[in-house]
Design an enzyme around this catalytic site. Structure first.
Site, mmCIF file in Angstrom:
data_model
loop_
_atom_site.group_PDB
_atom_site.id
_atom_site.type_symbol
_atom_site.label_atom_id
_atom_site.label_comp_id
_atom_site.label_asym_id
_atom_site.label_seq_id
_atom_site.Cartn_x
_atom_site.Cartn_y
_atom_site.Cartn_z
ATOM 1 C CG ASP A 53 36.614 65.855 -11.943
ATOM 2 O OD1 ASP A 53 35.900 66.865 -12.145
ATOM 3 O OD2 ASP A 53 36.569 65.189 -10.899
ATOM 4 C CG ASP A 109 50.198 45.650 -6.412
ATOM 5 O OD1 ASP A 109 50.994 44.773 -6.081
ATOM 6 O OD2 ASP A 109 49.074 45.408 -6.867
ATOM 7 C CB THR A 134 38.428 63.137 -4.058
ATOM 8 O OG1 THR A 134 38.997 64.115 -4.917
ATOM 9 C CG2 THR A 134 37.955 63.798 -2.782
ATOM 10 C CB ALA A 135 41.771 61.056 -7.779
ATOM 11 C CE1 TYR A 136 44.826 53.410 -7.992
ATOM 12 C CE2 TYR A 136 46.776 54.359 -8.967
ATOM 13 C CZ TYR A 136 46.043 53.255 -8.615
ATOM 14 O OH TYR A 136 46.515 52.001 -8.887
ATOM 15 C CB SER A 156 40.882 53.792 -5.427
ATOM 16 O OG SER A 156 39.827 54.361 -6.153
#
Lengths: 343, 343, 343, 343
Positions: D105, D221, D232-234, D237
């Site tokens: 990716d 943060d 679907t990435a960061y 999470s």
């Protein structure tokens, strides 16, 4: 089995104790650079000395014009006002019968930082709104201190962590880091230890061991190991549960983990945890911090150990409901107008 | 303070004990209606009787053609094969040196349900893949049982809850429910107590008390009070943390709460909790269930109390890593291929 | 590609429209059983009739002593006051130029329920604190209605779902349910469709299809299919994200799912979803409800389809910030005192 | 209203298009430093040139011994093999009919990074297991490319963000930063923009504006602004929902927010967002990164703007189920053995 119930009953009272303390020497901790705090410290010192108590204030105040020590001791024996240093807190904690903190939760964390061994009972005064750790209002300090000095205090022994940092030694002959580790620091921690990627754009990979068994490999922005006291701080932001401070547990909370199944987990405080930056597969170093202080870089092969400290941090409590009240007040935990009747 | 460390060390070993048991009488618990389980129960009974152990099987099997008791005892004294009833488990738990469960986690919960007082050590065999509670493979039962009988077992005393249900009495004169409450049931619970809206389309409003202090008012689909053992079950689905079974805590986990700030909370197991359906403001009744069983309706003013039971549930463990392994295996906790090198 | 930007610009304005409406006939919807609401309805009707507007009120008010229609029309032509029925809303929505709701969000949902086809613009007045959908204060109704009648209104076309229920037919010869399905109901839904286990203690297993492709098998307490409008309601409690009502999406939010990886997912509103109770493997039936109403049981093999409705629900907006304001106000979204300077 | 349905139908097909492309010039993007990738690039170039296609490879390969250009063009006109540079991608994207990425990716993100304006269709080949963006297996490249060249390709126009960075200018006379801002950079982003505290131990405070209205003040943060592709990435999470890439939305996901009520929110992609480091109250600067690249420091008063780009990123899709399959495969979304029958 009977014993289990018995130990549970003892443990119930273990974290809390009613202590009668003979308050003759008090230490006041505050941020010496904040002007308004200097005046309030002065007022409190005055009040205590008037009642025959020896007061220790921050050595930085000795020359402070605002604090104006000479005037303060004009009518009082000079030995009633003394000055504390960080060394005294670490090496001679028995100098202080009681510690007063003046400020926010950060000042309480600083008090914990100062007492890296045995800590005297701490009574935390808040200036503005009360916090998680600061459960006494400043404007009532006379009432609270009088009560403490005459009736004694109820103390909650907050669990701290002892965290030790181990780094691989540099081999003087080869100039490379070899397999031996040396202990490079030890810290008593009240809230949490954070291991994260620091300024690196890449995620950390960390190995987490419990009593020398590999528990999991952490791929995340970082890992929080929090005490129950710290469960309302960073761990909560990262998705952890609220944990009552009397529960003997270590909260393991990942920061932005890369798997959907990495839920926060609570482990028994009888376990020794170890967080290792792996030798292989780790593209980057990690950084560890202690109650938000003293960031240290961990390189490949370095590690830290974390265990329940034998030096708990005693804070004065007002009632058994302190914790729930602080949570409701500070987090607005589950606070909402009651649902109105159907209209 | 020294004591604190000492008690922690004792507590560490409190939940776990190495027990040498003289295995002469074994109870086998299984779902008597499942045909394949009947055959496997038979094999295990055969194996045990061949080694001189008295075996108790479910009284429902006495007449079962599949179980075929007559053939089983053809060459064995008939008194070696006996039949257990629910009453025996509750009233004479000392009849059994060891309990074997054959099935899934549900069968272990059923074993807990049967032993409402003292429970003998339980060794849980799984038929297919291992579960949270079923950590022994059936196909190796000979090896595991031989070891248990010769070397003794390591037992983990799992905390249970004692939950008591109180309902307002009906006033015989007025025909209305009055202010007095009567105790209508008591249950030992291994996983969790759930209070929810049941078939009602409206949400529950519930008052939660800890040691008689109001902790919060719950507006949610329901409330889960879970043991650490139950933290991997319904509580986890509702967003709770994983809690190691040795931690003495009660997990309070709301189901679909109506405030964003109602995070799961852990309370000390030394606390007595009370969940009340309020007299006013409650549009609906609530329903309480115990380990998924025995749903009871709670109407306005009724309540339950929940406290750590004096009857823990001893399950046989294989190693200190049982818990972490069961979590990795069953939840795929944080399981993922390691991130590949950058390409 | 240029077109993409163009369509995006059109779509931006699609959901919002400035409408000049000739307000001659107004429908007032309220809970007729609430006494105080009856008086407020009367005041509003009076105000509107005084300005030459024909007012339709709930037919239940025709005989109401509190509403007192005779006095109300003493000095007004009787035909100015008319009575609506549910049938009129469904079959002759063109009778009403504007709909006023008086009450909470539940009353707006009820208005959506009444208009199962085309819906006139709705202006929702709140009595107490404003809600998500009720963004006009009752005490200012004169100002708001005058403005609406003279300057027109800005309308937001809220997406609704059309949900159709299909059940397996009973074969009249065999008395068993066969493979053919018949459509047994169709509902326009403003907030969400919930499929859950109803009073059953066992979890639902459901198959979810998108445009006839199997998306996933749901093992959970239930499944919420929510519009963006409904994303602040039940979906949020179950862990869903907040979705701005102008986004053309279907929110798929599981209730207490049994896998840690079943995160809420948003699908395009151009998709047709189908939720099926599987023929096999399903221990239990499921129950479907529509905006919290009209629970229907789904048995093995029954299913529902869900798609974006061709009948959106137009609500009057005050400003582009309505949504953010309602979220901040009602959820206290990210509301907290700013962090104080370090002390 | 009819129009709404119409536009929805158009929008459904807007993101997807069947394109017949005359493939005469192909660009291959890969990590030129990875040896094995160099060989695979060579094989693919060979295959394409054999079919009369002009191939552009990374200019870094021109002198590569491993790539061995001289041998490769021994029997082919030398002009069939050309070398691309970053400048060509930005300034002359029309040079390439089709882009092939070879890697994970990250390589697709790099392709997006190279094409900061119009981007040709991209067909992403995975070497090992397929990823979110890499949905074609390398070992089948002949089949896939033949099909693409003969039958054309289905292309999904993935939304990108245009992010512009504004910094306060330095006043040359005073040497201080004044109120004027200058644009210091513009980036096309495929996954997400992250504004975080960078190496600072203190949290960021950020103001978030939508179409110039203050939406909220972020204490966390950091803040993630993600495209649906990046959901679907960061963002995932950090607790965000999964968002189907055809939904025109901006995902606003806080990283470890300091309020329990700061849930992820989706805003329409017709909105222009602005993230400002406040002049006051901000103890620290913030750092912004674009798809994980090019970290820039933002000081007090600096800001970024984010809007849907007019340059989407076209990726070749295999079927309408690509998204669901990638989610199941890569996240194990809701994957678990079906619950076994009760035993």
């Amino acid at each position: 089995v009977q014993t289990a119930t018995g130990v549970r009953r003892i443990a119930k009272h273990l974290g809390k104790a009613s202590v009668h303390i003979d308050v003759t020497k008090v230490m006041i901790i505050t941020k010496a650079r904040d002007n308004s705090l200097v005046y309030l410290t002065r007022d409190m010192a005055r009040w205590l000395m008037d009642r025959g108590v020896v007061v220790y204030v921050d050595a930085k105040l000795e020359k402070s014009g605002r604090f104006d020590a000479p005037t303060l001791t004009a009518n009082t024996p000079a030995r009633m006002l003394r000055y504390w240093t960080a060394e005294m807190a670490t090496q001679k904690p028995e100098l202080f019968d009681l510690v007063i903190t003046l400020g926010g939760d950060g000042t309480v964390l600083w008090a914990s930082w100062l007492f890296q061994g045995t800590a005297p009972p701490v009574i935390p005064f808040a200036l503005g709104s009360l916090g998680f750790l600061t459960n006494f209002e400043y404007h009532d300090f006379g009432k609270h201190l009088t009560k403490a000095m005459t009736q004694g205090v109820h103390v909650h022994l907050r669990m701290r962590f002892t965290c030790t940092v181990f780094k691989r030694e540099m081999n003087p002959e080869t100039g490379k880091r070899d397999k031996h580790h040396s202990k490079i620091g030890r810290h008593e921690v009240l809230n949490e230890i954070v291991v994260d990627r620091g300024p690196s754009p890449f995620i950390s990979m960390l190995e987490l061991y419990g009593d020398d068994n590999l528990l999991t490999i952490v791929q995340a922005d970082g890992l929080i190991l929090s005490t129950p006291t710290g469960s309302t701080a960073y761990s909560l932001s990262a998705g952890g549960s609220l944990v009552h401070p009397e529960i003997p547990a270590i909260c393991v909370t990942p920061i932005c983990p890369h798997t959907l199944s990495f839920r926060p987990m609570l482990l028994p405080d009888s376990m020794t945890l170890k967080v290792v930056v792996p030798r292989k597969n780790s593209r980057t170093s990690a950084w560890v911090s202690f109650d938000g202080r003293s960031r240290v870089e961990l390189k490949s092969g370095d590690y830290i150990t974390v265990r329940a400290s034998k030096f708990p941090f005693p804070t004065v409590i007002r009632s058994d409901m302190d914790y729930i009240e602080s949570v409701s007040r500070t987090l607005k935990w589950n606070t909402r107008e009651l649902q109105k009747p159907l209209t």
